[in-house]
Design a protein around this motif. Structure first.
Motif, PDB file in Angstrom:
ATOM      1  N   SER A 228     -59.651  28.853   1.969  1.00 35.38           N
ATOM      2  CA  SER A 228     -58.312  28.281   1.790  1.00 35.38           C
ATOM      3  C   SER A 228     -57.506  29.215   0.896  1.00 35.38           C
ATOM      4  N   THR A 229     -56.254  29.418   1.247  1.00 34.71           N
ATOM      5  CA  THR A 229     -55.384  30.345   0.517  1.00 34.71           C
ATOM      6  C   THR A 229     -54.158  29.597   0.007  1.00 34.71           C
ATOM      7  N   LYS A 230     -53.799  29.853  -1.251  1.00 33.80           N
ATOM      8  CA  LYS A 230     -52.636  29.222  -1.854  1.00 33.80           C
ATOM      9  C   LYS A 230     -51.863  30.270  -2.643  1.00 33.80           C
ATOM     10  N   LYS A 231     -50.549  30.325  -2.419  1.00 31.72           N
ATOM     11  CA  LYS A 231     -49.684  31.237  -3.160  1.00 31.72           C
ATOM     12  C   LYS A 231     -48.789  30.427  -4.098  1.00 31.72           C
ATOM     13  N   GLU A 232     -48.596  30.951  -5.284  1.00 32.33           N
ATOM     14  CA  GLU A 232     -47.727  30.272  -6.245  1.00 32.33           C
ATOM     15  C   GLU A 232     -47.002  31.302  -7.101  1.00 32.33           C
ATOM     16  N   ASP A 233     -45.797  30.941  -7.536  1.00 30.35           N
ATOM     17  CA  ASP A 233     -45.021  31.835  -8.395  1.00 30.35           C
ATOM     18  C   ASP A 233     -45.522  31.747  -9.836  1.00 30.35           C
ATOM     19  N   TYR A 234     -45.324  32.808 -10.549  1.00 28.81           N
ATOM     20  CA  TYR A 234     -45.642  32.808 -11.987  1.00 28.81           C
ATOM     21  C   TYR A 234     -44.550  33.582 -12.724  1.00 28.81           C
ATOM     22  N   TYR A 235     -44.324  33.198 -13.978  1.00 28.09           N
ATOM     23  CA  TYR A 235     -43.374  33.907 -14.836  1.00 28.09           C
ATOM     24  C   TYR A 235     -44.072  34.640 -15.974  1.00 28.09           C
TER      25      TYR A 235
ATOM     26  N   SER B 139     -23.401  18.135 -18.402  1.00 29.96           N
ATOM     27  CA  SER B 139     -23.537  17.976 -19.851  1.00 29.96           C
ATOM     28  C   SER B 139     -24.948  17.619 -20.269  1.00 29.96           C
ATOM     29  N   THR B 140     -25.725  17.061 -19.365  1.00 32.77           N
ATOM     30  CA  THR B 140     -27.108  16.706 -19.708  1.00 32.77           C
ATOM     31  C   THR B 140     -28.054  17.885 -19.536  1.00 32.77           C
ATOM     32  N   LYS B 141     -27.568  18.982 -18.957  1.00 38.82           N
ATOM     33  CA  LYS B 141     -28.394  20.176 -18.753  1.00 38.82           C
ATOM     34  C   LYS B 141     -27.764  21.325 -19.522  1.00 38.82           C
ATOM     35  N   VAL B 142     -28.143  21.425 -20.777  1.00 39.31           N
ATOM     36  CA  VAL B 142     -27.430  22.317 -21.696  1.00 39.31           C
ATOM     37  C   VAL B 142     -28.221  23.574 -22.037  1.00 39.31           C
ATOM     38  N   MET B 143     -29.428  23.729 -21.494  1.00 35.97           N
ATOM     39  CA  MET B 143     -30.260  24.855 -21.906  1.00 35.97           C
ATOM     40  C   MET B 143     -29.604  26.192 -21.563  1.00 35.97           C
TER      41      MET B 143
ATOM     42  N   ILE C  32     -41.600  26.469 -21.532  1.00 40.61           N
ATOM     43  CA  ILE C  32     -40.666  25.345 -21.528  1.00 40.61           C
ATOM     44  C   ILE C  32     -39.249  25.826 -21.236  1.00 40.61           C
ATOM     45  N   LEU C  33     -38.845  26.928 -21.866  1.00 40.21           N
ATOM     46  CA  LEU C  33     -37.512  27.474 -21.659  1.00 40.21           C
ATOM     47  C   LEU C  33     -37.291  27.839 -20.191  1.00 40.21           C
ATOM     48  N   PHE C  34     -38.240  28.568 -19.598  1.00 38.94           N
ATOM     49  CA  PHE C  34     -38.106  28.977 -18.203  1.00 38.94           C
ATOM     50  C   PHE C  34     -38.092  27.770 -17.268  1.00 38.94           C
ATOM     51  N   SER C  35     -38.918  26.771 -17.553  1.00 37.87           N
ATOM     52  CA  SER C  35     -38.970  25.580 -16.715  1.00 37.87           C
ATOM     53  C   SER C  35     -37.645  24.825 -16.743  1.00 37.87           C
ATOM     54  N   ARG C  36     -37.069  24.695 -17.932  1.00 39.53           N
ATOM     55  CA  ARG C  36     -35.778  23.997 -18.054  1.00 39.53           C
ATOM     56  C   ARG C  36     -34.659  24.786 -17.392  1.00 39.53           C
ATOM     57  N   LEU C  37     -34.682  26.099 -17.555  1.00 40.80           N
ATOM     58  CA  LEU C  37     -33.657  26.927 -16.922  1.00 40.80           C
ATOM     59  C   LEU C  37     -33.743  26.854 -15.405  1.00 40.80           C
ATOM     60  N   GLU C  38     -34.942  26.846 -14.885  1.00 46.61           N
ATOM     61  CA  GLU C  38     -35.142  26.807 -13.443  1.00 46.61           C
ATOM     62  C   GLU C  38     -34.622  25.509 -12.845  1.00 46.61           C
ATOM     63  N   ASP C  39     -34.707  24.428 -13.606  1.00 42.02           N
ATOM     64  CA  ASP C  39     -34.274  23.124 -13.104  1.00 42.02           C
ATOM     65  C   ASP C  39     -32.762  22.926 -13.186  1.00 42.02           C
ATOM     66  N   GLU C  40     -32.073  23.757 -13.981  1.00 43.40           N
ATOM     67  CA  GLU C  40     -30.675  23.460 -14.280  1.00 43.40           C
ATOM     68  C   GLU C  40     -29.680  24.005 -13.258  1.00 43.40           C
TER      69      GLU C  40
ATOM     70  N   PRO D 276     -28.598  27.372 -10.131  1.00 41.56           N
ATOM     71  CA  PRO D 276     -28.958  28.593  -9.394  1.00 41.56           C
ATOM     72  C   PRO D 276     -28.773  29.852 -10.220  1.00 41.56           C
ATOM     73  N   ILE D 277     -27.769  29.820 -11.115  1.00 35.96           N
ATOM     74  CA  ILE D 277     -27.550  30.984 -11.979  1.00 35.96           C
ATOM     75  C   ILE D 277     -28.787  31.245 -12.819  1.00 35.96           C
ATOM     76  N   SER D 278     -29.383  30.187 -13.348  1.00 37.67           N
ATOM     77  CA  SER D 278     -30.575  30.339 -14.181  1.00 37.67           C
ATOM     78  C   SER D 278     -31.741  30.873 -13.367  1.00 37.67           C
ATOM     79  N   LYS D 279     -31.855  30.420 -12.118  1.00 41.26           N
ATOM     80  CA  LYS D 279     -32.927  30.921 -11.255  1.00 41.26           C
ATOM     81  C   LYS D 279     -32.778  32.415 -11.008  1.00 41.26           C
ATOM     82  N   ASP D 280     -31.535  32.860 -10.803  1.00 40.79           N
ATOM     83  CA  ASP D 280     -31.301  34.288 -10.603  1.00 40.79           C
ATOM     84  C   ASP D 280     -31.674  35.075 -11.853  1.00 40.79           C
ATOM     85  N   ALA D 281     -31.364  34.519 -13.022  1.00 42.43           N
ATOM     86  CA  ALA D 281     -31.706  35.205 -14.274  1.00 42.43           C
ATOM     87  C   ALA D 281     -33.212  35.347 -14.430  1.00 42.43           C
ATOM     88  N   LEU D 282     -33.952  34.358 -13.922  1.00 43.36           N
ATOM     89  CA  LEU D 282     -35.406  34.380 -14.071  1.00 43.36           C
ATOM     90  C   LEU D 282     -36.096  35.267 -13.037  1.00 43.36           C
ATOM     91  N   SER D 283     -35.362  35.713 -12.036  1.00 47.98           N
ATOM     92  CA  SER D 283     -35.994  36.445 -10.937  1.00 47.98           C
ATOM     93  C   SER D 283     -36.689  37.720 -11.401  1.00 47.98           C
TER      94      SER D 283
END
Length: 714
Positions: free
Chosen positions: A400-407, A314-318, A364-372, A374-381
């Motif tokens: 030095s090499t660094k990889k990071e995801d982006y939306y 209930s606290t994760k309603v996004m 902000i929307l994507f960040s909140r969805l990602e935290d809520e 696994p279904i939201s993570k799949d939607a963002l893929s």
């Protein structure tokens, strides 16, 4: 009793009372007294009267008698509480009739003999706000705010007019044009209020002008005039904190009632002509609506959200509220949808009633969805890509090499008069020098100190749906505020995007464009052009989504619309990968030897150099064409001015020649006249001399004769 009340109200509606009549004539007074006696028998009779009264006020086919105005004036203000239940029970079509009611009452604000309409106008508009009818309120503000401001010049109407004007201006806080037009007229009125009895009114007007000037802080001229008027009248200063609090307290969305607008909740009276569903603007919520439109047209993301049946905490309603919003948008029998639950789920600083950033909302929307879930993570893929950052130390050459995801990719906007879409997205691979001069030295783990270095950024993996945000807003250190860069972008229906050091590029098709309309970074309006992949009919099935208004468009139509308004600029661009590849064109040169590559790639680098030079030459040619068009128009205008000046000078020369000839003729005539006068004068002088000589001779002979007679002998 209801039939009797209806008869009396209908009788008043046909009484021929004209605006110049200062008071109701006896028949209308008698009828109103009969109605008042009915009201005294019970408040229910007032409830029976109000719908009939509003019905006649909203009648656009027949002229409404001022007797209805006298009747509304006679209703005690305590009964304004009946307005909200009445409005809440109206259908969507019936709500629009209230616009005519408000406009008629506003037109009666300046009519002599009737008053007290302000409280009723505000009560109706507050009820409309509670229904989420912000588009109607914006139309009312645009069409009537200046008219209401002019009514302030009538002292007996100031209380009514100011209450209405304050509600319109403080509720509609993303229209700098309306603010400029109204406040420009308020300042002379304010300066004329110098008498002691005008102090309260002048303070109210000055406070309103200061609040709006603080909110629309980009117009220094208006702000200076308001400050000058306040200082001249010695009125109190409104602090920025008080101004922002007043804006929040007066926001139209404050009284918004969250309604259940899901698929089975209510049956609307009409639907959008295109079978689409409009999004209600909750008061400066267009930043959210415009981004949601483009996301809804991202089919993989939309389907994943709609198919997510998993319940979340209930606290994760996004996730739940986003799904409810998409369900509302997919139900074609609904005309509009009110996304207030999703809006209220945003952080407080993002839903405070002020204009916000559409790209920031998406993050902000994507960040909140990602935290809520696994279904939201799949939607963002479908939006997820990989970025590679490599940094080479200038001292020890360690990489030095660094990889990071982006939306989404945020790209800089070229500081030029014109650019094209491919050039905007053509920033990867990129190279950046980290140095002391640039104040961004790199801390090397091997050297254990800050060192000069080179950073190289490339795209490691591309998503199915690519979001590109154009960085149009920057901080102006001279004026200490954010400003907007309105550089036009020539859109194209597809682009090429390169991965790492590949010699081929992925082709992406454009399917959504979020537009920011306005000259300022602090306020404006967002709307969206988009097309859905499964849209039936034409391949170029672009639609224009502007809050609740939806209309057909096309790619060429979008181009022409953006070209005609420099303030309307592409801000967020949504692309879909096609699966096609293309030989690299228009890409930056890759320095393959930056991190120890061999010289065998020199041929490829030269090829990239040539491609880049060709692209640069093409861009310069487009910029030159754009500048030449501007120069040609300016030269044409200058030629016209030159021709006008030449014609004017020629006319002046002709006038001078004419005056010179006239002067010569006058000189000749004058000389002839003088000559004749000389001749006449000489002739007259001769005659005078003759007469004088004759007189002298005659006198001489007389004297001689007398003398001769005296001397002769007798």
């Amino acid at each position: 009793m209801s039939g009797y009340i209806e008869f009396l109200v209908d009788h008043l509606a046909i009484m021929p009372i004209k605006p110049q009549d200062k008071s109701a004539h006896p028949p209308s007074k008698n009828t109103i007294q009969l109605l008042q006696s009915c009201w005294e028998k019970g408040p229910d009779n007032v409830f029976l009267t109000m719908p009939l009264l509003f019905l006649h006020l909203s009648d656009t086919d027949n002229e409404c008698s001022l007797a209805i105005g006298h009747l509304l004036q006679a209703v005690p203000e305590d009964y304004t509480s009946v307005v909200d239940p009445f409005v809440q029970n109206l259908s969507s079509l019936e709500l629009w009739r209230l616009k005519s009611v408000i406009q008629r009452l506003i037109s009666w604000l300046v009519v002599q003999g009737i008053s007290g309409f302000g409280v009723w106008i505000v009560a109706i508009m507050e009820s409309l706000a509670s229904r989420g009818e912000f588009m109607m309120l914006r139309d009312i503000a645009d069409e009537n705010a200046y008219k209401v401001a002019r009514a302030l010049s009538f002292k007996t109407r100031r209380d009514d007019a100011f209450a209405v004007l304050r509600f319109l201006l403080l509720g509609y806080t993303h229209s700098p044009k309306l603010f400029n037009n109204v406040v420009q007229g308020l300042i002379p009125l304010l300066m004329s209020c110098r008498k002691p009895e005008d102090l309260e009114f002048s303070t109210q007007v000055c406070n309103l002008a200061q609040i709006l000037a603080i909110h629309f802080g980009d117009n220094g001229d208006i702000e200076a005039k308001v400050s000058k008027a306040r200082t001249f009248l010695r009125l109190p200063i409104v602090t920025r904190i008080d101004a922002l609090q007043a804006i929040r307290d007066s926001s139209w969305k404050k009284s918004l009632q969250i309604q259940n607008t899901s698929a089975g909740s209510r049956t609307p009276k009409f639907t959008q002509p295109l079978g689409k569903v409009g999004l209600v603007n909750l008061g400066n919520s267009c930043f959210m609506s415009s981004a949601l439109r483009a996301l809804y047209c991202s089919s993989e993301f939309k389907n994943a959200v709609l198919n997510s049946a998993q319940k979340v905490d209930s606290t994760k309603v996004m996730t739940t509220r986003l799904r409810d919003t998409f369900v509302g948008l997919s139900t074609s029998r609904l005309s509009v949808f009110t996304p207030s639950p999703l809006y209220k789920a945003l952080p407080d600083w993002l839903n405070d009633g002020h204009q916000q950033d559409a790209a920031e909302f998406t993050k902000i929307l994507f960040s909140r969805l990602e935290d809520e879930s696994p279904i939201s993570k799949d939607a963002l893929s479908s939006f997820r890509g990989v970025m590679i950052n490599q940094v080479k130390c200038g001292t020890c050459t360690t990489v030095s090499t660094k990889k990071e995801d982006y939306y989404d990719l945020t790209v800089p906007l070229p500081k030029s008069d014109y650019t094209d879409l491919q050039s905007v997205v053509d920033v990867f691979p990129s190279e950046e020098v980290l140095s002391e001069e640039n104040h961004n030295m790199y801390f090397c783990d091997k050297c254990q100190s800050l060192q000069a270095a080179t950073r190289f950024t490339m795209l490691g993996a591309l998503p199915l749906n690519l979001i590109v945000s154009v960085n149009r807003f920057e901080f102006d250190t001279k004026r200490s505020r954010r400003i907007k860069m309105n550089t036009p972008i020539h859109l194209s229906e597809s682009i090429q995007v390169r991965v790492q050091e590949s010699h081929e590029a992925q082709v992406y098709d454009l399917y959504g464009v979020v537009i920011h309309s306005g000259e300022s970074a602090n306020h404006g309006h967002y709307y969206t052009y988009a097309k859905e992949p499964d849209e039936p009919g034409s391949v170029d099935a672009w639609l224009l989504y502007n809050d609740t208004n939806i209309s057909r468009s096309s790619f060429d139509g979008m181009q022409q619309a953006l070209k005609s308004s420099r303030a309307d600029t592409p801000y967020m661009l949504f692309f879909r990968r096609t699966g096609r590849t293309a030989t690299l064109k228009n890409q930056n040169q890759v320095r393959s030897d930056l991190f120890g590559g061999s010289s065998s790639s020199s041929h490829g680098s030269n090829s990239f150099n040539r491609d880049r030079e060709q692209q640069t030459a093409l861009l310069y040619e487009q910029q030159n064409d754009f500048r030449m068009e501007e120069l040609a128009s300016k030269v044409s205008a200058l030629n016209k001015i030159t021709v006008d000046i030449h014609n004017e000078v020629h006319g002046q020369h002709a006038l001078l020649d004419q005056n010179s000839n006239s002067f010569n003729d006058f000189g000749t005539s004058f000389a002839t006249t003088i000559k004749k006068l000389n001749v006449m004068a000489s002739q007259q002088l001769g005659k005078s001399m003759c007469w004088m000589v004759s007189a002298i001779v005659f006198v001489f002979f007389i004297v001689y004769f007398i003398l001769s007679r005296t001397n002769s002998p007798e």
